[in-house]
Motif scaffolding. Structure first.
Motif, PDB file in Angstrom:
ATOM      1  N   TYR A  25     -29.571 -47.716   9.439  1.00  0.00           N
ATOM      2  CA  TYR A  25     -28.411 -48.438   8.911  1.00  0.00           C
ATOM      3  C   TYR A  25     -28.082 -47.991   7.488  1.00  0.00           C
ATOM      4  O   TYR A  25     -26.918 -48.005   7.076  1.00  0.00           O
ATOM      5  N   SER A  26     -29.096 -47.600   6.727  1.00  0.00           N
ATOM      6  CA  SER A  26     -28.854 -47.098   5.376  1.00  0.00           C
ATOM      7  C   SER A  26     -28.039 -45.816   5.415  1.00  0.00           C
ATOM      8  O   SER A  26     -27.073 -45.651   4.653  1.00  0.00           O
ATOM      9  N   ARG A  27     -28.401 -44.909   6.300  1.00  0.00           N
ATOM     10  CA  ARG A  27     -27.662 -43.653   6.398  1.00  0.00           C
ATOM     11  C   ARG A  27     -26.250 -43.873   6.927  1.00  0.00           C
ATOM     12  O   ARG A  27     -25.300 -43.257   6.457  1.00  0.00           O
ATOM     13  N   GLN A  28     -26.119 -44.775   7.898  1.00  0.00           N
ATOM     14  CA  GLN A  28     -24.788 -45.063   8.417  1.00  0.00           C
ATOM     15  C   GLN A  28     -23.927 -45.747   7.356  1.00  0.00           C
ATOM     16  O   GLN A  28     -22.752 -45.405   7.170  1.00  0.00           O
ATOM     17  N   GLY A  29     -24.513 -46.714   6.644  1.00  0.00           N
ATOM     18  CA  GLY A  29     -23.763 -47.387   5.588  1.00  0.00           C
ATOM     19  C   GLY A  29     -23.388 -46.452   4.456  1.00  0.00           C
ATOM     20  O   GLY A  29     -22.296 -46.566   3.878  1.00  0.00           O
ATOM     21  N   SER A  30     -24.266 -45.518   4.130  1.00  0.00           N
ATOM     22  CA  SER A  30     -23.963 -44.543   3.077  1.00  0.00           C
ATOM     23  C   SER A  30     -22.791 -43.663   3.480  1.00  0.00           C
ATOM     24  O   SER A  30     -21.902 -43.376   2.664  1.00  0.00           O
ATOM     25  N   ALA A  31     -22.785 -43.245   4.735  1.00  0.00           N
ATOM     26  CA  ALA A  31     -21.669 -42.431   5.218  1.00  0.00           C
ATOM     27  C   ALA A  31     -20.362 -43.214   5.155  1.00  0.00           C
ATOM     28  O   ALA A  31     -19.315 -42.684   4.747  1.00  0.00           O
ATOM     29  N   ASN A  32     -20.416 -44.496   5.536  1.00  0.00           N
ATOM     30  CA  ASN A  32     -19.211 -45.329   5.475  1.00  0.00           C
ATOM     31  C   ASN A  32     -18.719 -45.495   4.040  1.00  0.00           C
ATOM     32  O   ASN A  32     -17.510 -45.494   3.778  1.00  0.00           O
ATOM     33  N   SER A  33     -19.663 -45.648   3.097  1.00  0.00           N
ATOM     34  CA  SER A  33     -19.274 -45.790   1.689  1.00  0.00           C
ATOM     35  C   SER A  33     -18.631 -44.512   1.165  1.00  0.00           C
ATOM     36  O   SER A  33     -17.643 -44.563   0.418  1.00  0.00           O
ATOM     37  N   LEU A  34     -19.180 -43.371   1.542  1.00  0.00           N
ATOM     38  CA  LEU A  34     -18.593 -42.102   1.110  1.00  0.00           C
ATOM     39  C   LEU A  34     -17.179 -41.937   1.667  1.00  0.00           C
ATOM     40  O   LEU A  34     -16.285 -41.436   0.977  1.00  0.00           O
ATOM     41  N   ILE A  35     -16.990 -42.376   2.913  1.00  0.00           N
ATOM     42  CA  ILE A  35     -15.647 -42.319   3.500  1.00  0.00           C
ATOM     43  C   ILE A  35     -14.701 -43.241   2.743  1.00  0.00           C
ATOM     44  O   ILE A  35     -13.545 -42.897   2.480  1.00  0.00           O
ATOM     45  N   ALA A  36     -15.197 -44.434   2.358  1.00  0.00           N
ATOM     46  CA  ALA A  36     -14.361 -45.375   1.607  1.00  0.00           C
ATOM     47  C   ALA A  36     -14.000 -44.831   0.229  1.00  0.00           C
ATOM     48  O   ALA A  36     -12.919 -45.108  -0.298  1.00  0.00           O
ATOM     49  N   ILE A  37     -14.907 -44.033  -0.369  1.00  0.00           N
ATOM     50  CA  ILE A  37     -14.638 -43.457  -1.686  1.00  0.00           C
ATOM     51  C   ILE A  37     -13.658 -42.293  -1.584  1.00  0.00           C
ATOM     52  O   ILE A  37     -12.696 -42.188  -2.354  1.00  0.00           O
ATOM     53  N   ALA A  38     -13.896 -41.410  -0.617  1.00  0.00           N
ATOM     54  CA  ALA A  38     -13.083 -40.197  -0.514  1.00  0.00           C
ATOM     55  C   ALA A  38     -11.836 -40.389   0.339  1.00  0.00           C
ATOM     56  O   ALA A  38     -10.897 -39.591   0.245  1.00  0.00           O
ATOM     57  N   GLY A  39     -11.818 -41.450   1.160  1.00  0.00           N
ATOM     58  CA  GLY A  39     -10.724 -41.628   2.105  1.00  0.00           C
ATOM     59  C   GLY A  39      -9.349 -41.801   1.496  1.00  0.00           C
ATOM     60  O   GLY A  39      -8.410 -41.069   1.852  1.00  0.00           O
ATOM     61  N   PRO A  40      -9.160 -42.755   0.555  1.00  0.00           N
ATOM     62  CA  PRO A  40      -7.816 -42.978   0.013  1.00  0.00           C
ATOM     63  C   PRO A  40      -7.174 -41.742  -0.609  1.00  0.00           C
ATOM     64  O   PRO A  40      -5.989 -41.487  -0.373  1.00  0.00           O
TER      65      PRO A  40
END
Length: 471
Positions: free
Chosen positions: A157-172
């Protein structure tokens, strides 16, 4: 090299299910993020451009996304325990791909359809996509419980959550230029394709996805009642559900007024909210990455309960600041414990819930918080616009207006929630080292001897822990 030195990351990548499910989740999440940004821009800048009802159309997107959680969530939880979960994952993704792909017809049809039809089509696609997503999410929880050993789930879950956070940072910064450069069609195609890629990856491995015989033979209503009784009799589930519901209510209050806090309290431009959200995402990423190590030292119940206390204190401090740089620093810091809590809570729940009841019991973790969030946003907006609009109080040298008063109440709710659930969680949560790992797939010898050795090393670690526990 001793078994104990094998890192959780290597153990995870030695599991075939993880090697396919993790990239499937990342691809799907990236497609979702691009779609979320695109559909809002599409409505505001094109379909409803210059119209007085544009804000209502934008709100319709949020309502269409929320309704399936309330209406479909309980049904999805029951069926996820009654049918083959791997088939459910693939079929859910296929339905989502078709629903999103159908929106590509709107630009092709052009003026042959009215704006009302276009908007109704978009809302319907969002409802169908999010409804299918409820089935997908419940089946995915069971897949994780069945293929990832307990001692590796927090790392997963840590790795999945980290990937989601990176997407949230780079996505916009990526999604908006993509829309303005090539239009809605490209973003819609990306999201539809992401679901097809996810389906393909999830079909590349096998796991014990069949439901328990007793669950499959129950009627729908009997299965639903069984799940309700299981939740009511589980102290940990009751405590977690209560905590998430209250905290979601508190964060809903903040979400409604965040822009107004920046403009009315910090006296800065509204667009700087994006800076706050970016640092919040970075803080969440840091908390997510440190969660596995913290769990080994403190335990999931302590992390989960204390995070709400820390976040509540952070919001109280945030409500008192008038400096934007200080506000950014506080937002970053309070996001860290929240990221850690988000990472450890589902593995903690999986330890206390039988796998055959996972869908029916964990659905309450989405339904009740969603109700709280919608209620909070509606009530907060009404109160600040009416009853609280003239609040202007000075207490012990501290000034309180309507917006920062709401933030103070939100912070106090979070602190109180963390204190209230601390003891029930600690008393009812089993130690992860004592829990029996869920069944997992056979080692993938095709991946090479290193993968098999890593899995064997993980099994030796579990065996040694069991021996120490038994002694």
């Amino acid at each position: 090299m001793g078994a104990a030195t094998v890192s959780p990351g290597k153990q995870l990548w030695a599991i075939k299910a993880w090697r396919y499910a993790f990239p499937a989740a990342v691809v799907s999440r990236l497609g979702d993020f691009v779609f979320d940004v695109t559909v809002m821009l599409w409505i505001v800048t094109d379909l409803a451009r210059g119209e007085s009802w544009a804000p209502g159309a934008a709100s319709g997107v949020l309502i269409a996304a929320a309704l399936p959680v309330l209406l479909v969530g309980p049904i999805a939880g029951v069926y996820a325990d009654r049918v083959d979960r791997q088939r459910l994952l693939i079929r859910s993704n296929t339905v989502q791909a078709v629903a999103i792909g159908s929106l590509l017809l709107i630009p092709l049809l052009g003026d042959r359809t009215s704006r009302a039809v276009d908007l109704a089509w978009i809302f319907a696609a969002i409802v169908v996509t999010n409804g299918a997503g409820q089935f997908f999410n419940q089946a995915r929880n069971t897949m994780i419980a069945s293929t990832i050993p307990d001692e590796l789930r927090t790392s997963a879950y840590s790795r999945q959550g980290s990937a989601n956070s990176l997407i949230a940072i780079a996505g916009p910064p990526l999604a908006a230029p993509l829309y303005f450069a090539v239009g809605a069609e490209a973003a819609l195609a990306v999201n539809a394709l992401s679901f097809l890629v996810s389906s393909f990856l999830l079909s590349r491995f096998e796991w014990d996805s069949a439901p328990a015989r007793a669950a499959a033979e129950q009627t729908f209503w009997a299965s639903l009642r069984h799940g309700a009784r299981a939740v009511a009799g589980n102290r940990l589930m009751a405590a977690v559900t209560f905590a998430l519901t209250v905290v979601t209510f508190a964060t809903g209050m903040i979400n409604v007024l965040e822009v107004f806090f920046v403009t009315d309290v910090l006296h800065r431009r509204a667009e700087l909210v994006g800076v706050l959200l970016m640092f919040f995402a970075i803080g969440t990423l840091c908390g997510t990455l440190t969660a596995p190590r913290l769990e080994r030292r403190l335990g999931a119940p302590v992390i989960f309960a204390s995070s709400f206390v820390l976040v509540g204190v952070g919001i109280l401090a945030y409500s008192r600041t008038t400096s934007f740089p200080v506000a950014v620093a506080i937002f970053f810091l309070l996001a860290m414990p929240l990221g850690a809590a988000n990472t450890v809570f589902m593995p903690m729940v999986m330890r206390s819930v039988p796998s055959e009841l996972l869908g029916r019991t964990t659905v309450v973790l989405t339904v009740f918080p969603k109700v709280a969030s919608l209620t909070s946003m509606a009530v907060t907006g009404w109160l600040v616009s009416t009853v609280m609009k003239d609040i202007d109080i000075d207490v012990a040298g501290t000034h309180l207006g309507p917006v920062d008063t709401v933030f103070v109440v939100s912070g106090l709710l979070m602190v109180a929630t963390g204190v209230m659930v601390w003891r029930p969680l600690s008393a009812s949560s089993p130690d992860s080292s004592d829990s029996t790992p869920a069944p997992q797939t056979e080692p993938d010898t095709a991946a090479g001897p290193g993968a098999t050795a890593a899995l064997q090393a993980a099994e030796e670690v579990v065996a040694r822990r069991r021996t120490r526990t038994a002694s």
